[in-house]
Write an enzyme that holds these catalytic residues in place. Structure first.
Site, PDB file in Angstrom:
ATOM      1  N   ASP A 206       0.815  -1.214   0.000  1.00 61.77           N
ATOM      2  CA  ASP A 206       0.000   0.000   0.000  1.00 61.77           C
ATOM      3  C   ASP A 206       0.847   1.261   0.000  1.00 61.77           C
ATOM      4  OD1 ASP A 206      -2.283  -1.536  -0.001  1.00 61.77           O
ATOM      5  OD2 ASP A 206      -2.502  -1.510   2.179  1.00 61.77           O
ATOM      6  N   GLY A 207       2.022   1.215   0.602  1.00 58.38           N
ATOM      7  CA  GLY A 207       2.903   2.377   0.599  1.00 58.38           C
ATOM      8  C   GLY A 207       3.377   2.726  -0.803  1.00 58.38           C
ATOM      9  N   GLU A 211       2.597   6.128  -3.209  1.00 65.66           N
ATOM     10  CA  GLU A 211       3.568   6.912  -3.972  1.00 65.66           C
ATOM     11  C   GLU A 211       3.071   7.169  -5.394  1.00 65.66           C
ATOM     12  OE1 GLU A 211       7.714   6.111  -4.134  1.00 65.66           O
ATOM     13  OE2 GLU A 211       7.761   5.144  -2.164  1.00 65.66           O
TER      14      GLU A 211
END
Length: 556
Positions: A206-207, A211
């Site tokens: 998810d990070g 981005e």
């Protein structure tokens, strides 16, 4: 009755392994049905029939029948073929999507043997022509791989599971392996030539997806002359779709939009060109842009868990469980004011039993409704923030304040924080958990994993909203959303002393906002939902009935 027959482009008797099949091709479906030589000798043998949507054919490959027999046919068939060398024709293989349990897809294949070369080439060219007419399929993709996320398996997953599928489908890729945090975001903002691509794919968790979202939205707004720091600005939707290949420690976005955290399933959704719109929340503080959110904004419990877990990264994924138990035992509550604009005239409520699924009518209806309203506001030059009479205000002490723009379902919580939240209806579900006992709060948390209504508690309330603001009770001077602090005085002074000396045991005055797994630097925020701002290579979670009846082209 003859109308369906006229829709057929091809109808031939072909062989699969050593059995004769009637194979037909229309603009929608590829069908092959086993022929029974004589019902008199096999009255109870079932008719074997397969149906595949043309839109879910990955590719078709022409090959020598002799070569295919060595890899797919049985030994007895090989012996027969050796004796009939003069009748050896041509074969072609169709690669297609096959659905499995738990919303997983896999790449399956079937090889058809033709009686002559001309017929084989005719079948191959016909299927390829149909695939070429599907405009939604990507031809060139920009791929970002996070080699450090999750178990550091991102590059291996892409090279072994995803890249071969893209190559088979004829998709060209530009691959960038990220070297530092926000590498993908910065590259999308400045260097990427987006006009060359049909989509952006991220390999990570998810990070990494966050981005991509920040870089793509930022680039779209700057190119369109939109002021990102103005919370009242209507953002421009992104033209490129985003694909997610799950390879991180958390893959909630993929789970909520596809139904499974499986790299092959996600790759196949990209290949067939699926498109799923999604809402995005913009978060501002004092007319300054902070972040975008697509899943969860959490203050109080979930903010404290994230803040504490960041200090324990050495523990790995276990840090979330440890911090969760710790914050539950601490049982901190926070005072503040929540103001919100309720979603009016839209379908659905947060207490609905129906989930947001593929082809969701609620998302379609509400998306169209909000689009018409936006045009009206633009013509009347009236901002929705100026409709002060619509705002609702709630003051209180809260254990948790959560805004769920999707169900936030994951393997640990199959229902999620808000089971009836929708992906693309232009709203977010604002969940307020007021101060209560530890036992009651535990009951609320446990309902995330059960079938019970988690909002059916006196200390929990939920509102479907299109915008909200939060200001903490002891407001820092840098917020323009000032509270009524008439009784502040000595209480605020002693509160500051307690915050500086936590050994006294007083509860902290502030929590932190958990914005899709990132900590926000401000507590007083203004959040606005932007309807269907981005699109994913997905189609939402399918109901089993949708893909059980594949003979109906309207259901595909």
């Amino acid at each position: 009755m003859e109308r369906p027959a006229r829709l057929l482009l091809l109808l031939s008797e072909l062989r699969v392994r050593n059995a004769a099949y009637d194979v037909s091709l229309s603009r929608c479906l590829l069908t092959w049905k086993r022929r029974v030589s004589s019902p008199m000798y096999h009255p109870f043998r079932p008719s074997v029939s397969h149906v595949v949507s043309v839109s879910e054919i990955i590719a078709v490959r022409e090959e020598d029948e002799e070569e295919s027999s060595r890899t797919t046919n049985s030994g007895s068939w090989k012996k027969i073929q050796e004796g009939e060398g003069k009748d050896c024709g041509q074969a072609f293989t169709v690669f297609y999507v096959e659905r499995c349990r738990q919303h997983r897809w896999r790449n399956s294949e079937v090889t058809f043997t033709c009686p002559d070369v001309a017929l084989c080439q005719h079948w191959v060219s016909s299927i390829r022509e149909l695939l070429a007419t599907i405009a939604s399929r990507p031809k060139r993709l920009l791929v970002y791989i996070n080699p450090y996320g999750g178990k550091r398996q991102g590059k291996r997953i892409y090279d072994q599971k995803v890249a071969p599928l893209f190559a088979r489908a004829g998709i060209s890729t530009d691959v960038i392996v990220t070297e530092y945090a926000n590498h993908a975001r910065d590259h999308l903002r400045t260097e990427a030539e987006l006009k060359k691509f049909d989509g952006v794919v991220c390999v990570g968790g998810d990070g990494m997806f966050s981005e991509i979202v920040h870089g793509l939205i930022w680039r779209t707004q700057i190119d369109g002359g939109v002021d990102l720091n103005c919370p009242d600005e209507t953002l421009l939707p992104c033209a490129l779709r985003i694909g997610i290949i799950p390879a991180g420690s958390t893959d909630c976005i993929c789970f909520a939009t596809v139904g499974a955290n499986d790299p092959v399933t996600s790759a196949l959704h990209i290949i067939v060109g699926d498109s799923q719109p999604m809402d995005v929340c913009s978060v501002h503080h004092n007319n300054t842009f902070l972040r975008y959110s697509v899943s969860l904004l959490g203050y109080g419990f979930y903010g404290d868990v994230l803040t504490d877990s960041e200090r324990k990264r050495w523990m790995g994924p276990a840090r979330y469980d440890f911090s969760g138990v710790k914050m539950f035992l601490n049982h901190h509550y926070y005072e503040g004011i929540v103001s919100y604009l309720p979603a009016r005239g839209t379908l659905g409520t947060p207490r609905d039993t129906a989930r947001c699924l593929s082809g969701c009518l609620v998302c379609q209806h509400n998306g169209q409704l909000l689009s018409e309203r936006a045009e009206k506001y633009e013509m009347d030059e009236v901002s929705e923030s100026e409709s002060d009479s619509e705002w609702r205000t709630i003051r209180g002490k809260f254990l948790a304040i959560n805004a769920a723009s999707m169900s936030c379902a994951c393997p640990r919580s199959p229902k999620g924080l808000s089971p009836a939240a929708h992906l693309a209806d232009g709203t977010t579900d604002l969940i307020l958990v007021r101060k209560c006992s530890r036992f009651n709060f535990l009951r609320h948390l446990l309902r995330h994993t059960s079938k019970d209504d988690q909002f059916d508690m006196t200390f929990v309330e939920v509102h479907r909203v299109r915008r909200f603001r939060f200001t903490p009770r002891y407001c820092q001077s840098d917020s323009d959303l000032e509270l009524d602090l008439q009784e502040n005085g000595k209480r605020q002074i002693f509160s500051q002393i307690c915050r500086d000396h936590p050994a006294c045991g007083c509860a902290p005055a502030y929590s932190s906002w958990n914005c899709d797994g990132e900590i926000l630097t401000h507590t007083a925020i203004d959040v606005r939902v932007h309807c269907q701002l981005i699109k994913l290579f997905a189609r939402g979670i399918e109901e089993p009935a949708v893909f059980e009846d594949l003979t109906n082209p309207c259901a595909i």
